[in-house]
Design a protein around this motif. Sequence first.
Motif, PDB file in Angstrom:
ATOM      1  N   ALA A 112      37.758  13.015 -24.277  1.00 30.99           N
ATOM      2  CA  ALA A 112      38.776  12.515 -25.202  1.00 30.99           C
ATOM      3  C   ALA A 112      39.478  13.666 -25.910  1.00 30.99           C
ATOM      4  CB  ALA A 112      38.142  11.560 -26.209  1.00 30.99           C
ATOM      5  N   GLU A 150      51.937   7.530 -25.285  1.00 30.92           N
ATOM      6  CA  GLU A 150      50.707   8.147 -24.771  1.00 30.92           C
ATOM      7  C   GLU A 150      50.012   8.943 -25.869  1.00 30.92           C
ATOM      8  OE1 GLU A 150      49.300  11.282 -21.283  1.00 30.92           O
ATOM      9  OE2 GLU A 150      51.330  11.369 -22.109  1.00 30.92           O
ATOM     10  N   SER A 151      50.781   9.746 -26.625  1.00 32.81           N
ATOM     11  CA  SER A 151      50.196  10.568 -27.683  1.00 32.81           C
ATOM     12  C   SER A 151      49.516   9.712 -28.740  1.00 32.81           C
ATOM     13  CB  SER A 151      51.296  11.429 -28.327  1.00 32.81           C
ATOM     14  OG  SER A 151      50.779  12.165 -29.401  1.00 32.81           O
ATOM     15  N   ARG A 183      44.954   4.318 -21.744  1.00 33.02           N
ATOM     16  CA  ARG A 183      45.742   5.178 -20.859  1.00 33.02           C
ATOM     17  C   ARG A 183      46.780   4.416 -20.039  1.00 33.02           C
ATOM     18  NH1 ARG A 183      42.089   9.494 -20.023  1.00 33.02           N
ATOM     19  NH2 ARG A 183      40.867   9.661 -21.941  1.00 33.02           N
ATOM     20  N   THR A 198      48.137  16.231 -25.186  1.00 32.26           N
ATOM     21  CA  THR A 198      49.271  15.444 -25.679  1.00 32.26           C
ATOM     22  C   THR A 198      49.733  15.862 -27.057  1.00 32.26           C
ATOM     23  OG1 THR A 198      47.772  13.763 -26.579  1.00 32.26           O
ATOM     24  CG2 THR A 198      48.598  13.421 -24.339  1.00 32.26           C
ATOM     25  N   VAL A 258      46.270   8.141 -27.200  1.00 36.15           N
ATOM     26  CA  VAL A 258      45.212   9.131 -26.975  1.00 36.15           C
ATOM     27  C   VAL A 258      44.582   9.533 -28.303  1.00 36.15           C
ATOM     28  CG1 VAL A 258      44.777  11.513 -26.252  1.00 36.15           C
ATOM     29  CG2 VAL A 258      46.100   9.996 -24.779  1.00 36.15           C
ATOM     30  N   GLU A 272      42.070  15.211 -23.571  1.00 38.81           N
ATOM     31  CA  GLU A 272      43.283  14.396 -23.499  1.00 38.81           C
ATOM     32  C   GLU A 272      44.136  14.572 -24.759  1.00 38.81           C
ATOM     33  OE1 GLU A 272      44.370  12.664 -20.989  1.00 38.81           O
ATOM     34  OE2 GLU A 272      42.629  13.019 -19.720  1.00 38.81           O
ATOM     35  N   ARG A 273      43.477  14.663 -25.891  1.00 39.51           N
ATOM     36  CA  ARG A 273      44.198  14.817 -27.158  1.00 39.51           C
ATOM     37  C   ARG A 273      44.935  16.157 -27.195  1.00 39.51           C
ATOM     38  NH1 ARG A 273      47.630  13.562 -30.615  1.00 39.51           N
ATOM     39  NH2 ARG A 273      47.252  14.088 -32.784  1.00 39.51           N
ATOM     40  N   GLU A 286      42.351   6.797 -29.091  1.00 43.13           N
ATOM     41  CA  GLU A 286      41.180   6.854 -28.224  1.00 43.13           C
ATOM     42  C   GLU A 286      40.143   7.839 -28.757  1.00 43.13           C
ATOM     43  OE1 GLU A 286      39.959   8.572 -23.844  1.00 43.13           O
ATOM     44  OE2 GLU A 286      42.071   8.260 -24.327  1.00 43.13           O
TER      45      GLU A 286
END
Length: 329
Positions: A56, A31-32, A17, A63, A35, A59-60, A38
């Motif tokens: 997770a 970021e995309s 992050r 984005t 993530v 977050e995905r 991740e």
Amino acid sequence: MSRDAHERGEYPVVFFRTCPSCKQNYQDDVESMLVKAELEFVEREYKNNHLLYIDALKERIDTLDFDEQYRPEGEVGTYSRSNEYLEKAKKHFKLAKNRYEVLEGEEINVMAMDRKIRTIVAKLSGTEPELNMAEEILFWRQRYNESIMRYGENDIFTLDNGIELAETLHGADHTIEAERFLTTLAQKCRLVHGIEHNVTKEVLSVREDIMLRKVYLSTGSGVFQALRYVNDGERIVLQGPLPECPDDERNADIEKTLTIDCKDAIPLKGTPVVVHSMRLRSISHLNGKIGDIRAYSNDDGLFEVHFEEEGLGPTKVKLENVRILFGLL
């Protein structure tokens, strides 16, 4: 990093992050990409940690719009909501729902995933999602109560959920409950956050909108704000007409004040009323009781009033037997 994961102090993948050099969060396509990496990492290394996996996934989903494959040509970082995006999001929401279902005490999040999935399915079919207002009220009530348990009743996140609950109640014509709830919420906001805080202003703004009493004229010439009764309740003072779209600004230049007979002003659904002058012995006990108008029949001109007092069932009442309630005691 999501709030849940941060507060639990268990997220081991902060390097997905934050840039180690500048200590700033990654942005847009970088970021995309990270993530996505991740999620794959957590899926592989922490596949039995349901909460970590759900974090997770969240977050995905947030984005997905920055992925080039889901973005219209030439646009950067926009919310495209293409079918590819929606299908991908639906898949992730289903995965999150499956994880929530194996955890105890996560019923509210199972409901949240269901709502998101239904919304996406509707959008993919080119329709608007159908709302079950009873389910919506239950969802926001539970979400608000859960926020109180987790963050406290004065937390901004809790108050935001309270505003959502009030607006949902109002949208379902539970105006009396919504207004009383917002009055309590406003008192908390003033005391804890002050009158100038954004959340206080938002609560007061929503409350002001909900306290607006609206009628339409029997002549069919628009919707007006009801202000007060005069002549011992025989006539009513109105101001308007109001904009057709509730989100539009009122135009004082075209509004006018008029006084008409009460029989020519029809309260809208959701209007709080007090019942009076019911002479039949079987229903005379309803005199003085307050409730919301939840339905109106053009065929017989009767309102269906749902009373605030427990134990009183919905009752159909004539216009001459209801009076708009301008202030709740």
